[in-house]
Design an enzyme around this catalytic site. Structure first.
Site, PDB file in Angstrom:
ATOM      1  N   ILE A 623       0.824  -1.218   0.000  1.00 52.84           N
ATOM      2  CA  ILE A 623       0.000   0.000   0.000  1.00 52.84           C
ATOM      3  C   ILE A 623       0.853   1.260   0.000  1.00 52.84           C
ATOM      4  CG2 ILE A 623      -1.971  -1.089   1.126  1.00 52.84           C
ATOM      5  CD1 ILE A 623      -1.034   0.076   3.779  1.00 52.84           C
ATOM      6  N   ALA A 625       5.318   2.866  -0.051  1.00 48.74           N
ATOM      7  CA  ALA A 625       6.763   2.630   0.038  1.00 48.74           C
ATOM      8  C   ALA A 625       7.368   3.747   0.866  1.00 48.74           C
ATOM      9  CB  ALA A 625       7.399   2.570  -1.343  1.00 48.74           C
ATOM     10  N   GLY A 626       8.029   3.383   1.982  1.00 46.97           N
ATOM     11  CA  GLY A 626       8.663   4.368   2.848  1.00 46.97           C
ATOM     12  C   GLY A 626      10.144   4.432   2.592  1.00 46.97           C
ATOM     13  N   GLU A 627      10.845   5.177   3.446  1.00 50.16           N
ATOM     14  CA  GLU A 627      12.297   5.329   3.279  1.00 50.16           C
ATOM     15  C   GLU A 627      13.011   4.005   3.501  1.00 50.16           C
ATOM     16  OE1 GLU A 627      16.063   7.661   5.293  1.00 50.16           O
ATOM     17  OE2 GLU A 627      14.156   7.612   6.300  1.00 50.16           O
ATOM     18  N   GLY A 629      11.623   0.804   3.432  1.00 50.03           N
ATOM     19  CA  GLY A 629      11.121  -0.360   2.719  1.00 50.03           C
ATOM     20  C   GLY A 629       9.646  -0.206   2.392  1.00 50.03           C
ATOM     21  N   GLU A 630       9.025  -1.328   2.018  1.00 46.49           N
ATOM     22  CA  GLU A 630       7.632  -1.298   1.618  1.00 46.49           C
ATOM     23  C   GLU A 630       6.706  -1.282   2.841  1.00 46.49           C
ATOM     24  OE1 GLU A 630       8.003  -4.904  -0.613  1.00 46.49           O
ATOM     25  OE2 GLU A 630       7.647  -3.862  -2.493  1.00 46.49           O
ATOM     26  N   VAL A 631       5.497  -0.774   2.610  1.00 40.89           N
ATOM     27  CA  VAL A 631       4.434  -0.810   3.624  1.00 40.89           C
ATOM     28  C   VAL A 631       3.323  -1.685   3.073  1.00 40.89           C
ATOM     29  CG1 VAL A 631       2.834   0.517   5.025  1.00 40.89           C
ATOM     30  CG2 VAL A 631       5.035   1.512   4.395  1.00 40.89           C
ATOM     31  N   LYS A 649       5.104  -2.206   8.322  1.00 40.46           N
ATOM     32  CA  LYS A 649       6.260  -1.505   7.775  1.00 40.46           C
ATOM     33  C   LYS A 649       7.449  -2.464   7.787  1.00 40.46           C
ATOM     34  CE  LYS A 649       4.967   3.188   9.233  1.00 40.46           C
ATOM     35  NZ  LYS A 649       5.411   4.393   9.961  1.00 40.46           N
ATOM     36  N   ASP A 742       5.737  17.626  14.188  1.00 42.91           N
ATOM     37  CA  ASP A 742       5.386  17.519  12.765  1.00 42.91           C
ATOM     38  C   ASP A 742       3.903  17.219  12.614  1.00 42.91           C
ATOM     39  OD1 ASP A 742       5.792  17.572  10.058  1.00 42.91           O
ATOM     40  OD2 ASP A 742       6.380  15.475   9.918  1.00 42.91           O
TER      41      ASP A 742
END
Length: 975
Positions: A623, A625-627, A629-631, A649, A742
């Site tokens: 669903i 893609a993060g820094e 790896g995939e999510v 994650k 943030d």
């Protein structure tokens, strides 16, 4: 043909030299009007009175254009259809790039009412070429094409527009251009699709791939193959975007043992170098004391006399046994005990695992034999890490030889021994022993005692240690209290004993130098009864009991008075009340613990997060893609629990230890929180190869995207309810002394019940991926549009700065996901805030909600409301829906991003069109003109309904009618 009196070759020359489309990504062209350089064979309708073809010879080549200009003939419906365009099976979406000129309607006298400055683009699919058969109803509209620049006078202004057509499924398609009363010239048409070119990344080869794929998904997963002499545990993958770019590499190929990566290939290790395993590391120089290796070596052998243990890595230097211990000495005590000590070897062989062992021989005359178990070593004879040892149970008048050997991890592979030897002689084997004790004189409170010792080997200056205690009664068996005396003689007078009481005595003989023998057996002696002592004793007991009873009564009265005072708080007055707290106030509040304070980050993860076995986690679909790896969307099925949906994650292969710590750092933070409006951590997988963070699954994703996708579908009451949930989560974090730093709509997740939950507790990762939304300072990066001014200027992040960010989130929610400060640059945002500019109220925003936003944006952070106040106010709004009916004031200048009636140089705008053009909204010129708004003074008088009535849509209206801001989509608009 001339285009309204302007020489065709002139504007063709201008077009050829001014329009150039950069091909930074690979494209496959299906149709190119300019490259054809011949008759296109396009079909106009009507055939004789609509679109016309023009041709000119330029530099010896024929160039063709199509034009139509029927602005003075009333209503028009002129069509121009292309020839059949064959589609490649893999290209489900194509790009249509147009080059055209549009004449200004004001240049035609008397035709301004029917003149248009736009035309329409249509398409129709077909499995075969239908020839000249043409039916308008078969076409679907793609877009209305409007020029950025309109040609007025002799200066031609060429426009270039690109539109996407698709999804396409049949063998080919037609494009059609519909003129409804404009004066236009179509100069070029290029139809193409994008391709992610064949590439080699991370030692993996990826084939050429059509962008978008068969299902036109945003990211198309493409499997790769490792280059020669490289392997990968997980299949390497890349994602091909619709723009023909490769993104998000997953999996990694690594060079085999004996090979290293050079560019995008694996090369053999050079002589004198080696690589022992599959990794991304380069070949290493052979370590010390090894033979030079051959080409492609996986290890380097040891030189003669040097060794490695099976546990030593191939990267370790070869080592040798140690040299003998130095300066071996003995210290002899008079009681037959010996202390051996030595210095470490001068050469440890290059190792730090040196241990020592001690061997012993006993010699009587000329006969020597091993000591065996007749000598006791403390702490033991082998495996010693300290450079000293004690030896006991030695016999007198014998010579003892001690050999100390130094060993390290490779001593077992060598025949050489590293020993030092010393011989010493003993005079005493044990101290004298007390053999008997007797009473010299007995009294009611004293005893005079003496004792004898063995006559064997008695040294001079002997001392004695005497211990005595009362003999316990049956009720006092657990009580053992000794009195200890150190004496120079073998007799003693003991006073202050209890009358008629039995005592137990034991004695130990001690020799100068610290030696001590064993204690004697217990000797029992009793004192005499004391005459007429009973009455006095009874009086003392009675007096003591009375005093004790009085003290106890006083303590009971004090305790009762204190309890009565606490149960009657109404009796407290004045400032004294502040020193009393209810049980709820005294309850300790859980406080956030920064995981970075742990020396070992893995300890923090284990403390705050539950470990999950990977077999309980099932991955179902990517669903995101993060820094790291995939999510995935997945499921968690723990023993004894029902299956629940989760977000997973993952940490991509080839990570560094720092990346792993950063990855798990967010879990260490999330694991400390437990609130219905904070994303819930289900657990982590850390003890297995593939680390994972498992959280609850939020079906509706990020709040900003959800609001944009459902723009206009929710009421103000529903939006305020969502804000109440976010504020509740932030109040919880504030109470735990945690500052988010943030807070933004992109970091709020929404579940299927529209419950909003605060997420994303990894600030540094988000900021590294979001260059547009950040501003670099000496202390790092911060999200400018959401950050309080004191945090930007002085990096003072507090709960009050989170309140400022919450105000921005309120604006995002009420504006249905609009970007704060629109397309202003970061520098412009900071300048505007410092000059007291604040975001205007979104359209249809309740006045009470906007007033709360303004309070969150007070310059003085001490005057901003706290999250507890914000939660109370939002609850009040929800309990009284009528408070949301009054709409905040609306300023059209600010709402369409123009704070003044003059340009950047200070000169006033001469017309409404000039003003709209300056803010890239010239497409609304006709809306203002038709409504009779022709001066800036009239603009300043416009109200909310006036803006809406003329067709301009601002935040709060359906997205298809909203005022569109130019420029590419920004990365901070998505999670």
């Amino acid at each position: 043909m001339d285009f309204l009196g302007i020489k065709c070759h002139f504007f063709l020359f201008v077009f050829i030299n001014s329009v150039f489309i950069s091909e930074q990504t690979k494209v496959e062209v299906l149709l190119d009007m300019r490259a054809a350089r011949g008759e296109m064979g396009w079909l106009p309708s009507p055939f004789a009175n609509g679109w016309e073809i023009d041709q000119r010879v330029v530099n010896g080549s024929q160039l063709y254009t199509y034009s139509v200009c029927k602005v003075e003939e009333g209503e028009q419906d002129n069509w121009l259809r292309t020839t059949f365009i064959q589609r490649q099976p893999a290209a489900s979406r194509v790009f249509v790039e147009l080059g055209f000129i549009v004449r200004d309607c004001s240049s035609f006298d008397g035709a301004s009412l029917t003149c248009k400055e736009t035309f329409n683009l249509h398409y129709a699919e077909s499995d075969a070429d239908v020839g000249t058969s043409f039916h308008k109803t078969q076409f679907r509209k793609v877009a209305t094409i409007a020029p950025d620049e309109i040609t007025a006078g002799s200066e031609l202004r060429v426009n270039t527009e690109t539109r996407t057509v698709g999804p396409l499924s049949q063998k080919g398609f037609y494009l059609a251009f519909q003129d409804i009363g404009a004066c236009i010239a179509l100069l070029s048409l290029r139809v193409y699709y994008k391709v992610c070119p064949a590439t080699v990344q991370s030692l993996a080869v990826f084939p050429e791939t059509v962008a978008g794929g068969a299902e036109s998904q945003a990211l198309q997963e493409v499997a790769g193959a490792c280059v020669e002499n490289a392997v990968s545990q997980d299949k390497p993958r890349l994602y091909c975007t619709v723009d023909g770019e490769w993104l998000v590499p997953v999996g990694q190929c690594q060079c085999s043992p004996g090979f290293e990566a050079v560019g995008e290939a694996c090369r053999e290790c050079q002589p004198g170098f080696f690589k022992e395993s599959v990794s991304t590391e380069m070949c290493e120089l052979c370590p010390k004391n090894t033979e030079e290796s051959a080409t492609g070596s996986q290890s380097c052998g040891c030189k003669g006399g040097f060794y490695r243990t099976p546990e030593d890595p191939q990267t370790a230097a070869c080592t040798a046994p140690p040299s003998p211990p130095l300066k071996l000495v003995t210290t002899l005590t008079p009681v037959g005990k010996l202390k051996l000590s030595w210095s470490p070897p001068s050469d440890t062989g290059g190792r730090d695992d040196v241990t020592y062992s001690v061997a012993c021989e006993r010699c009587e005359g000329t006969v020597c034999q091993p000591c065996g178990d007749k000598v006791r070593f403390d702490p033991g004879p082998s495996g010693l890490q300290d450079t000293r040892v004690g030896a006991g149970d030695l016999e007198p008048l014998l010579n003892y030889t001690f050999t100390v050997e130094a060993r390290n991890g490779v001593s077992q592979f060598s025949a050489r021994r590293s020993t030092s030897t010393i011989t010493t002689a003993l005079q005493y084997t044990e101290p004298p022993k007390v053999t008997s004790m007797h009473v010299d004189k007995r009294g009611s409170t004293s005893l005079a005692l003496s004792w004898t010792v063995s006559q064997r080997a008695q040294p001079q200056n002997m001392r004695y240690e005497l211990m005595y205690r009362k003999k316990e009664k049956d009720s006092e068996k657990d009580i053992t209290t000794y009195t200890v005396l150190v004496l120079e003689n073998n007799s003693v007078q003991i006073s202050d004993l209890a009358p008629d009481t039995a005592y137990l005595f034991r004695v130990q003989a001690q020799i100068p130098g610290g030696g001590a023998g064993k204690y004697s057996e217990d000797f029992k002696f009793a004192t005499l009864p004391e005459v007429d002592s009973q009455p006095q004793g009874n009086t003392a007991v009675i007096v003591g009991a009375a005093a004790g009873g009085g003290a106890m009564l006083f303590l009971v009265v004090v305790v009762l008075l204190i309890r009565k005072r606490r149960r009657n708080p109404t009796t407290r007055q004045g400032h004294e009340d502040t020193y009393f707290s209810s049980p709820e106030q005294l309850k300790p509040l859980k406080t956030y613990v920064d995981p970075h304070t742990y020396e070992d980050p893995n300890t923090a993860v284990l403390k705050f997060a539950s470990e999950i076995h990977p077999s309980h986690v099932t991955k179902q679909k990517v669903i995101g893609a993060g820094e790291f790896g995939e999510v995935y969307r997945g499921a968690l099925k723990a023993p004894g629990h029902k299956e629940v949906p989760v977000a997973i994650k993952t940490l991509k292969p080839g990570y560094t230890e720092k990346q792993r710590q950063d990855f798990l750092g967010e879990a260490s933070i999330m694991g400390q929180f437990c609130h219905q409006n904070i994303i819930r951590l289900e657990g982590v997988v850390t003890k297995y190869k593939h680390a994972m963070i498992v959280t609850e699954y939020m079906e509706n994703g990020a709040l900003d995207k959800y609001l944009r996708d459902h723009d206009g579908e929710m009421t103000s009451y529903q939006l305020v309810g969502m804000l109440r949930g976010i504020a509740g989560g932030m109040k919880y974090l504030s109470d735990m002394s945690y500052v988010h730093r943030d807070l933004a709509a992109r970091n709020i997740l929404v579940n299927s019940n529209l419950v909003c939950k605060v997420s994303d507790f990894g600030l540094s990762r988000v900021l590294e991926d979001d260059q547009e939304g950040t501003y670099t300072t000496s202390g790092g990066k911060i999200p400018i549009r959401w950050t309080a001014p004191e945090a930007i200027a002085y990096r003072k992040f507090t709960s009050a700065s989170d309140v400022w960010s919450f105000g921005i989130v309120m604006w995002e929610v009420m504006a249905c996901g609009e970007r704060p400060y629109w397309d202003m640059s970061n520098h412009e945002v900071m300048k505007a805030i410092n000059e007291a500019f604040r975001l205007p109220a979104p359209m249809d925003c309740p006045s009470t909600v906007y007033q709360l936003m303004l309070r969150c944006w007070l310059q003085d952070r001490s005057k901003r409301p706290c999250f507890n106040d914000i939660v109370s106010l939002l609850d009040k709004f929800l309990r009284s829906p009528d408070s949301l009916k009054t709409i905040a004031d609306f300023d059209p200048r600010v709402s369409i991003r123009l704070p003044s009636t003059s340009g950047s140089d200070g000169s006033p705008f001469r017309s409404v069109s000039e003003w709209l053009e300056s803010i890239k909204m010239s497409q609304y010129s006709e809306n203002f003109t038709c409504a009779g708004i022709v001066t800036m003074e009239q603009v300043l008088q416009m109200k909310n309904e006036d803006i809406r009535n003329i067709g301009v849509r601002l935040p709060g209206a359906p997205k298809e009618n909203r005022l569109q801001y130019p420029g590419p989509e920004r990365p901070d608009q998505h999670t």
